[in-house]
Motif scaffolding. Structure first.
Motif, mmCIF file in Angstrom:
data_model
loop_
_atom_site.group_PDB
_atom_site.id
_atom_site.type_symbol
_atom_site.label_atom_id
_atom_site.label_comp_id
_atom_site.label_asym_id
_atom_site.label_seq_id
_atom_site.Cartn_x
_atom_site.Cartn_y
_atom_site.Cartn_z
ATOM 1 N N ARG A 39 0.835 -1.210 0.000
ATOM 2 C CA ARG A 39 0.000 0.000 0.000
ATOM 3 C C ARG A 39 0.873 1.265 0.000
ATOM 4 O O ARG A 39 0.636 2.204 -0.760
ATOM 5 C CB ARG A 39 -0.927 -0.009 1.205
ATOM 6 C CG ARG A 39 -1.934 1.127 1.204
ATOM 7 C CD ARG A 39 -2.925 1.018 2.352
ATOM 8 N NE ARG A 39 -3.718 -0.195 2.212
ATOM 9 C CZ ARG A 39 -3.802 -1.154 3.126
ATOM 10 N NH1 ARG A 39 -3.155 -1.038 4.270
ATOM 11 N NH2 ARG A 39 -4.530 -2.229 2.921
ATOM 12 N N ALA A 40 1.913 1.283 0.853
ATOM 13 C CA ALA A 40 2.798 2.446 0.934
ATOM 14 C C ALA A 40 3.554 2.653 -0.376
ATOM 15 O O ALA A 40 3.727 3.787 -0.839
ATOM 16 C CB ALA A 40 3.783 2.278 2.092
ATOM 17 N N TYR A 41 3.993 1.555 -0.999
ATOM 18 C CA TYR A 41 4.692 1.666 -2.283
ATOM 19 C C TYR A 41 3.764 2.286 -3.333
ATOM 20 O O TYR A 41 4.145 3.180 -4.074
ATOM 21 C CB TYR A 41 5.174 0.284 -2.745
ATOM 22 C CG TYR A 41 5.924 0.346 -4.052
ATOM 23 C CD1 TYR A 41 7.294 0.567 -4.075
ATOM 24 C CD2 TYR A 41 5.264 0.215 -5.273
ATOM 25 C CE1 TYR A 41 7.990 0.643 -5.271
ATOM 26 C CE2 TYR A 41 5.950 0.291 -6.474
ATOM 27 C CZ TYR A 41 7.302 0.506 -6.466
ATOM 28 O OH TYR A 41 7.990 0.601 -7.647
ATOM 29 N N ARG A 42 2.539 1.795 -3.387
ATOM 30 C CA ARG A 42 1.571 2.313 -4.357
ATOM 31 C C ARG A 42 1.274 3.789 -4.108
ATOM 32 O O ARG A 42 1.209 4.581 -5.049
ATOM 33 C CB ARG A 42 0.285 1.494 -4.321
ATOM 34 C CG ARG A 42 0.444 0.101 -4.897
ATOM 35 C CD ARG A 42 -0.845 -0.717 -4.804
ATOM 36 N NE ARG A 42 -0.647 -2.042 -5.330
ATOM 37 C CZ ARG A 42 -0.572 -2.336 -6.636
ATOM 38 N NH1 ARG A 42 -0.697 -1.402 -7.533
ATOM 39 N NH2 ARG A 42 -0.374 -3.580 -7.017
ATOM 40 N N GLU A 43 1.100 4.179 -2.840
ATOM 41 C CA GLU A 43 0.847 5.588 -2.513
ATOM 42 C C GLU A 43 2.034 6.454 -2.921
ATOM 43 O O GLU A 43 1.856 7.517 -3.496
ATOM 44 C CB GLU A 43 0.570 5.748 -1.019
ATOM 45 C CG GLU A 43 -0.777 5.231 -0.584
ATOM 46 C CD GLU A 43 -0.956 5.255 0.932
ATOM 47 O OE1 GLU A 43 -0.081 5.799 1.649
ATOM 48 O OE2 GLU A 43 -1.981 4.722 1.400
ATOM 49 N N THR A 44 3.238 5.983 -2.611
ATOM 50 C CA THR A 44 4.456 6.731 -2.927
ATOM 51 C C THR A 44 4.610 6.956 -4.429
ATOM 52 O O THR A 44 5.050 8.008 -4.868
ATOM 53 C CB THR A 44 5.696 5.986 -2.377
ATOM 54 O OG1 THR A 44 5.569 5.869 -0.966
ATOM 55 C CG2 THR A 44 6.978 6.714 -2.719
ATOM 56 N N HIS A 45 4.223 5.958 -5.223
ATOM 57 C CA HIS A 45 4.411 6.034 -6.668
ATOM 58 C C HIS A 45 3.126 6.378 -7.429
ATOM 59 O O HIS A 45 3.096 6.324 -8.659
ATOM 60 C CB HIS A 45 5.006 4.719 -7.184
ATOM 61 C CG HIS A 45 6.404 4.508 -6.718
ATOM 62 N ND1 HIS A 45 6.690 3.891 -5.517
ATOM 63 C CD2 HIS A 45 7.590 4.858 -7.256
ATOM 64 C CE1 HIS A 45 8.000 3.865 -5.353
ATOM 65 N NE2 HIS A 45 8.570 4.440 -6.391
ATOM 66 N N GLY A 46 2.069 6.728 -6.706
ATOM 67 C CA GLY A 46 0.816 7.127 -7.354
ATOM 68 C C GLY A 46 0.124 6.015 -8.116
ATOM 69 O O GLY A 46 -0.543 6.274 -9.120
ATOM 70 N N LEU A 47 0.264 4.790 -7.639
ATOM 71 C CA LEU A 47 -0.379 3.652 -8.289
ATOM 72 C C LEU A 47 -1.687 3.322 -7.574
ATOM 73 O O LEU A 47 -1.736 3.335 -6.343
ATOM 74 C CB LEU A 47 0.534 2.428 -8.254
ATOM 75 C CG LEU A 47 1.892 2.574 -8.946
ATOM 76 C CD1 LEU A 47 2.761 1.363 -8.661
ATOM 77 C CD2 LEU A 47 1.703 2.778 -10.422
ATOM 78 N N PRO A 48 -2.735 3.017 -8.306
ATOM 79 C CA PRO A 48 -4.005 2.692 -7.647
ATOM 80 C C PRO A 48 -3.911 1.370 -6.886
ATOM 81 O O PRO A 48 -3.228 0.439 -7.310
ATOM 82 C CB PRO A 48 -4.998 2.584 -8.802
ATOM 83 C CG PRO A 48 -4.164 2.276 -9.999
ATOM 84 C CD PRO A 48 -2.832 2.934 -9.766
ATOM 85 N N GLU A 49 -4.606 1.313 -5.748
ATOM 86 C CA GLU A 49 -4.630 0.083 -4.965
ATOM 87 C C GLU A 49 -5.369 -0.995 -5.749
ATOM 88 O O GLU A 49 -6.438 -0.756 -6.303
ATOM 89 C CB GLU A 49 -5.310 0.319 -3.622
ATOM 90 C CG GLU A 49 -5.122 -0.849 -2.706
ATOM 91 C CD GLU A 49 -5.097 -0.437 -1.246
ATOM 92 O OE1 GLU A 49 -5.346 -1.317 -0.428
ATOM 93 O OE2 GLU A 49 -4.825 0.731 -0.952
ATOM 94 N N GLY A 50 -4.787 -2.172 -5.790
ATOM 95 C CA GLY A 50 -5.401 -3.270 -6.524
ATOM 96 C C GLY A 50 -5.280 -3.113 -8.027
ATOM 97 O O GLY A 50 -5.826 -3.905 -8.781
#
Length: 134
Positions: A39-50
């Motif tokens: 989740r933190a990686y996705r938030e950091t890189h602006g990637l949607p969850e799932g």
């Protein structure tokens, strides 16, 4: 052609789970840490969850004697050192009576809390828009 000098800050986000050499780590806690890291990686890189899969080498898993660390790194321009601010925050709490020990004597988990608070404060300061000079 002139050369260019750069200073790059590498930030490593770690999610640690206690482990015992005899019994290992609790699988539920490892799962929670892995989910938090994803989740933190996705938030950091602006990637949607799932959403799209993240690169295979984006998050690393480091088993140790007393803990398992799940982590990822990001790079960016050099900024105010977070460990200096974490020490200052801990010293402020010590002088205010909220903390009994100096930062260097605190358990690693408590130091991590101060580092996280310092990181969030620094991010807020750098993200704030400064007023235009007149």
């Amino acid at each position: 052609m002139p050369f260019t000098q750069r200073t790059i800050l590498v930030t490593r986000r770690e999610f640690a789970v206690s482990a015992d050499t005899a019994y290992g780590a609790n699988h539920a806690e490892v799962g929670k840490a892995w989910t938090s890291a994803d989740r933190a990686y996705r938030e950091t890189h602006g990637l949607p969850e799932g959403g799209n899969a993240i690169p295979d080498n984006a998050i690393a898993f480091f088993p140790g004697d007393d803990e398992i660390v799940i982590s990822f790194e990001t790079e960016g321009p050099a900024r105010l050192p977070g460990d200096d601010l974490a020490r200052a925050l801990a010293e402020y709490d010590r002088r205010a009576g909220r903390e009994q020990m100096a930062y260097a004597d605190l358990p690693r988990g408590e130091q991590q809390k101060y580092l996280l608070a310092a990181s969030e404060l620094i991010s807020t300061l750098y993200a704030a828009k400064l007023p235009a000079r007149s």
